[in-house]
Design a protein around this motif. Structure first.
Motif, PDB file in Angstrom:
ATOM      1  N   SER A  38       2.391   4.502  81.760  1.00  0.00           N
ATOM      2  CA  SER A  38       3.246   3.326  81.799  1.00  0.00           C
ATOM      3  C   SER A  38       4.723   3.722  81.677  1.00  0.00           C
ATOM      4  N   ILE A  39       5.561   2.798  82.075  1.00  0.00           N
ATOM      5  CA  ILE A  39       7.008   2.988  81.981  1.00  0.00           C
ATOM      6  C   ILE A  39       7.512   2.082  80.877  1.00  0.00           C
ATOM      7  N   SER A  40       8.286   2.636  79.962  1.00  0.00           N
ATOM      8  CA  SER A  40       8.808   1.829  78.864  1.00  0.00           C
ATOM      9  C   SER A  40       9.971   0.968  79.352  1.00  0.00           C
ATOM     10  N   GLU A  41      10.151  -0.161  78.680  1.00  0.00           N
ATOM     11  CA  GLU A  41      11.244  -1.070  78.995  1.00  0.00           C
ATOM     12  C   GLU A  41      12.076  -1.295  77.752  1.00  0.00           C
ATOM     13  N   THR A  42      13.373  -1.439  77.945  1.00  0.00           N
ATOM     14  CA  THR A  42      14.277  -1.796  76.867  1.00  0.00           C
ATOM     15  C   THR A  42      14.847  -3.165  77.182  1.00  0.00           C
ATOM     16  N   GLU A  43      14.804  -4.056  76.201  1.00  0.00           N
ATOM     17  CA  GLU A  43      15.297  -5.414  76.407  1.00  0.00           C
ATOM     18  C   GLU A  43      16.473  -5.685  75.481  1.00  0.00           C
ATOM     19  N   SER A  44      17.489  -6.366  76.015  1.00  0.00           N
ATOM     20  CA  SER A  44      18.595  -6.836  75.184  1.00  0.00           C
ATOM     21  C   SER A  44      18.888  -8.279  75.568  1.00  0.00           C
ATOM     22  N   ASP A  45      19.009  -9.139  74.566  1.00  0.00           N
ATOM     23  CA  ASP A  45      19.175 -10.573  74.786  1.00  0.00           C
ATOM     24  C   ASP A  45      20.616 -11.022  74.583  1.00  0.00           C
ATOM     25  N   THR A  46      21.045 -11.955  75.435  1.00  0.00           N
ATOM     26  CA  THR A  46      22.353 -12.589  75.322  1.00  0.00           C
ATOM     27  C   THR A  46      22.149 -14.086  75.471  1.00  0.00           C
ATOM     28  N   THR A  47      22.606 -14.868  74.504  1.00  0.00           N
ATOM     29  CA  THR A  47      22.496 -16.322  74.583  1.00  0.00           C
ATOM     30  C   THR A  47      23.754 -16.879  75.238  1.00  0.00           C
ATOM     31  N   VAL A  48      23.538 -17.679  76.281  1.00  0.00           N
ATOM     32  CA  VAL A  48      24.636 -18.290  77.033  1.00  0.00           C
ATOM     33  C   VAL A  48      24.323 -19.769  77.254  1.00  0.00           C
ATOM     34  N   LYS A  49      25.295 -20.507  77.741  1.00  0.00           N
ATOM     35  CA  LYS A  49      25.082 -21.905  78.127  1.00  0.00           C
ATOM     36  C   LYS A  49      24.763 -21.938  79.621  1.00  0.00           C
ATOM     37  N   GLY A  50      23.768 -22.749  79.977  1.00  0.00           N
ATOM     38  CA  GLY A  50      23.389 -22.844  81.379  1.00  0.00           C
ATOM     39  C   GLY A  50      22.937 -24.246  81.741  1.00  0.00           C
ATOM     40  N   LEU A  51      23.050 -24.562  83.007  1.00  0.00           N
ATOM     41  CA  LEU A  51      22.634 -25.863  83.532  1.00  0.00           C
ATOM     42  C   LEU A  51      21.341 -25.668  84.315  1.00  0.00           C
ATOM     43  N   LEU A  52      20.254 -26.279  83.835  1.00  0.00           N
ATOM     44  CA  LEU A  52      18.930 -26.136  84.445  1.00  0.00           C
ATOM     45  C   LEU A  52      18.622 -27.353  85.302  1.00  0.00           C
ATOM     46  N   GLU A  53      18.165 -27.102  86.532  1.00  0.00           N
ATOM     47  CA  GLU A  53      17.842 -28.178  87.467  1.00  0.00           C
ATOM     48  C   GLU A  53      16.522 -27.882  88.158  1.00  0.00           C
ATOM     49  N   ASN A  54      15.894 -28.931  88.695  1.00  0.00           N
ATOM     50  CA  ASN A  54      14.719 -28.756  89.532  1.00  0.00           C
ATOM     51  C   ASN A  54      15.151 -28.334  90.928  1.00  0.00           C
ATOM     52  N   ILE A  55      14.250 -27.689  91.632  1.00  0.00           N
ATOM     53  CA  ILE A  55      14.486 -27.316  93.025  1.00  0.00           C
ATOM     54  C   ILE A  55      14.295 -28.554  93.900  1.00  0.00           C
ATOM     55  N   ASN A  56      15.181 -28.751  94.840  1.00  0.00           N
ATOM     56  CA  ASN A  56      15.070 -29.833  95.808  1.00  0.00           C
ATOM     57  C   ASN A  56      13.932 -29.500  96.773  1.00  0.00           C
ATOM     58  N   SER A  57      13.138 -30.482  97.153  1.00  0.00           N
ATOM     59  CA  SER A  57      12.002 -30.233  98.044  1.00  0.00           C
ATOM     60  C   SER A  57      12.431 -29.660  99.394  1.00  0.00           C
ATOM     61  N   LYS A  58      13.664 -29.910  99.820  1.00  0.00           N
ATOM     62  CA  LYS A  58      14.166 -29.362 101.083  1.00  0.00           C
ATOM     63  C   LYS A  58      14.449 -27.865 100.999  1.00  0.00           C
ATOM     64  N   GLU A  59      14.529 -27.334  99.771  1.00  0.00           N
ATOM     65  CA  GLU A  59      14.819 -25.912  99.575  1.00  0.00           C
ATOM     66  C   GLU A  59      13.570 -25.049  99.533  1.00  0.00           C
ATOM     67  N   VAL A  60      12.405 -25.661  99.492  1.00  0.00           N
ATOM     68  CA  VAL A  60      11.151 -24.912  99.405  1.00  0.00           C
ATOM     69  C   VAL A  60      10.927 -24.143 100.695  1.00  0.00           C
ATOM     70  N   ASN A  61      10.631 -22.849 100.545  1.00  0.00           N
ATOM     71  CA  ASN A  61      10.366 -21.998 101.704  1.00  0.00           C
ATOM     72  C   ASN A  61       9.403 -20.889 101.298  1.00  0.00           C
ATOM     73  N   GLU A  62       9.402 -19.784 102.012  1.00  0.00           N
ATOM     74  CA  GLU A  62       8.480 -18.685 101.719  1.00  0.00           C
ATOM     75  C   GLU A  62       8.770 -18.046 100.356  1.00  0.00           C
ATOM     76  N   LEU A  63      10.014 -18.083  99.924  1.00  0.00           N
ATOM     77  CA  LEU A  63      10.405 -17.477  98.650  1.00  0.00           C
ATOM     78  C   LEU A  63      10.413 -18.478  97.506  1.00  0.00           C
ATOM     79  N   ILE A  64      10.911 -19.676  97.746  1.00  0.00           N
ATOM     80  CA  ILE A  64      11.112 -20.666  96.696  1.00  0.00           C
ATOM     81  C   ILE A  64       9.993 -21.706  96.716  1.00  0.00           C
ATOM     82  N   ARG A  65       9.382 -21.922  95.545  1.00  0.00           N
ATOM     83  CA  ARG A  65       8.309 -22.912  95.394  1.00  0.00           C
ATOM     84  C   ARG A  65       8.881 -24.212  94.835  1.00  0.00           C
ATOM     85  N   GLY A  66       8.147 -25.274  95.019  1.00  0.00           N
ATOM     86  CA  GLY A  66       8.574 -26.575  94.516  1.00  0.00           C
ATOM     87  C   GLY A  66       8.609 -26.651  92.999  1.00  0.00           C
TER      88      GLY A  66
END
Length: 118
Positions: A38-66
């Protein structure tokens, strides 16, 4: 450059006012363990402010799910550009970053738009 600096400050101010706390978990790969394979991972956390939204149904494609989410964070909140190897923690839920879009002005990052999947 003055316009980019002003936009950076404005984005940070707006997201602090309307955004919620999210944790950007930077993941860096470490060394390969030949015994466990296995490969080890190192994690470091940073708390920030963010705006969370749902994906618009028109944006759904091969990469983005609803069921995916969009998170916008100010570039000034981080000292690095998030990548798809990093993770986002909202509450107790860990999200995978599917795509990163950088909003720029004069080659200066203003904000990051992250597409998230649980």
């Amino acid at each position: 450059m003055a316009l980019a600096d002003s936009l950076k400050k404005a984005a940070s101010k707006v997201l602090k006012a309307v955004g919620g706390d999210v944790t950007v978990r930077r993941v860096t790969t470490g060394s390969y363990n030949t015994t466990t394979g296995s490969i080890s991972e190192t994690e470091s956390d940073t708390t920030v402010k963010g705006l969370l939204e749902n994906i618009n149904s028109k944006e759904v494609n091969e990469l983005i799910r609803g069921t995916d989410k969009r998170l916008t964070i100010a570039a000034s909140s981080l000292t690095y550009t998030p990548t798809t190897t990093d993770r986002i923690v909202i509450g107790t839920v860990v999200h995978q970053i599917i795509a990163v879009k950088t909003e720029e002005q004069d080659n200066t990052a203003i904000s990051y738009e992250l597409i998230l999947r649980t």
